[in-house]
Design an enzyme around this catalytic site. Sequence first.
Site, PDB file in Angstrom:
ATOM      1  N   LYS A 129     -24.441  -5.036   3.018  1.00 35.20           N
ATOM      2  CA  LYS A 129     -24.703  -5.541   1.846  1.00 35.20           C
ATOM      3  C   LYS A 129     -23.721  -4.729   0.833  1.00 35.20           C
ATOM      4  O   LYS A 129     -23.046  -5.360  -0.052  1.00 35.20           O
ATOM      5  CB  LYS A 129     -26.185  -5.192   1.592  1.00 35.20           C
ATOM      6  CG  LYS A 129     -27.105  -5.985   2.129  1.00 35.20           C
ATOM      7  CD  LYS A 129     -28.560  -5.761   2.198  1.00 35.20           C
ATOM      8  CE  LYS A 129     -29.237  -6.764   2.977  1.00 35.20           C
ATOM      9  NZ  LYS A 129     -30.790  -6.202   3.095  1.00 35.20           N
ATOM     10  N   GLN A 140     -34.543  -1.742   0.561  1.00 34.40           N
ATOM     11  CA  GLN A 140     -34.466  -2.230   1.775  1.00 34.40           C
ATOM     12  C   GLN A 140     -35.619  -1.870   2.568  1.00 34.40           C
ATOM     13  O   GLN A 140     -36.432  -0.811   2.573  1.00 34.40           O
ATOM     14  CB  GLN A 140     -33.398  -1.224   2.625  1.00 34.40           C
ATOM     15  CG  GLN A 140     -33.142  -1.558   3.966  1.00 34.40           C
ATOM     16  CD  GLN A 140     -32.581  -3.077   4.181  1.00 34.40           C
ATOM     17  OE1 GLN A 140     -31.757  -3.567   3.580  1.00 34.40           O
ATOM     18  NE2 GLN A 140     -33.058  -3.722   4.946  1.00 34.40           N
ATOM     19  N   ASP A 157     -33.818 -10.418  -3.920  1.00 34.97           N
ATOM     20  CA  ASP A 157     -34.454 -10.774  -2.644  1.00 34.97           C
ATOM     21  C   ASP A 157     -35.456 -11.788  -2.643  1.00 34.97           C
ATOM     22  O   ASP A 157     -35.790 -12.337  -1.580  1.00 34.97           O
ATOM     23  CB  ASP A 157     -35.037  -9.328  -2.177  1.00 34.97           C
ATOM     24  CG  ASP A 157     -34.275  -9.051  -0.817  1.00 34.97           C
ATOM     25  OD1 ASP A 157     -33.570  -9.592  -0.318  1.00 34.97           O
ATOM     26  OD2 ASP A 157     -34.730  -7.840  -0.543  1.00 34.97           O
TER      27      ASP A 157
END
Length: 291
Positions: free
Chosen positions: A54, A98, A121
């Site tokens: 990412k 994460q 997200d």
Amino acid sequence: MTAKLIKGKEIAEQIRAEIKQDVDSLKSEKGITPGLVTILVGENPASQSYVRAKQKTAHDLGYYSVQDNQPADISEEDLLALIEKYNQDEKIHGILVQLPLPKHVDEGKVLYAIDPDKDVDGFHPVNVGRMVVGEPAYLPCTPYGIQQMLIRSGTQTEGAEVVVVGRSNIVGKPIANMLLQKGEGANATVTLCHTRTKDLATHTKRADILIVAAGVPKAVTADMVKPGAVVIDVGVNEVGKTEEGKRILVGDVDFEPIKEVASAITPVPGGVGPMTITMLMLNTLQAAQKA
Ligand code: NAP
């Protein structure tokens, strides 16, 4: 008939080129650089590699990118305080924590702490709610990527029978919801299946578009697929290692025989996978544009 391959890798590259152009104009016209922070707690190797990927993509696209590594024993309170710091940071437009988090940290509390306007997200209940009622929202990255693959491969969703196998909050439920909305790349008739579904094959065999996110290799076999269907395989399952120690990955569908039945299919790897990070970048760009 051999199915056409829907190559997520190529579609992702197309979208990244579009993002790069928009990033350049945002910088030159408004002086804004999209900013993304990825927070990694602990040293889980898989999480480390996802976060690296990412960060690399963000860097390649010219984003201001921050990787914030925290020890596995960080307290929940300190992690919440860290998120609040990034909520207030004007250079940061997107915050990604994460997952999974260590057991002593309440994942829900952490995700809820992210400002919904920085929730790139798309997991915050405010964004989930907006998506369900059809309001603009940050869409969760994997389902968003799947929808883009359908649109950009010219797959007609309007009026199509879509069957989704898997009801997780990150893939199954959101993609089912997105495809039944009114609008482009949607307007489908959707059936959502899971382990309590009676006779899975009766459902899958009706699907014009079959989306499989079960996390089980060969959860769907060729006899469960309608001839001419479009098959989107979301699964990523490690089934061994090569002699060089590289991971051998397979999806959730029995690819080779299904390729002879379906009209189009996504490969694993190189299918849905590359789309996920790209959609994270698109969400972050949109957050920066709004700012
Ligand atoms: P998950 O949370 O484990 O959910 C799996 C779902 O599939 C559950 O709802 C489960 O039903 C259902 N299921 C499992 N086996 C089934 C079967 N034989 N028949 C019918 N339903 C079945 O998994 P996930 O997070 O959604 O991920 C699914 C797969 O996608 C995994 O392989 C994951 O690695 C992959 N993935 C890929 C990406 C990407 O970027 N490419 C992103 C996310 C996930 P119950 O609810 O009844 O248990």
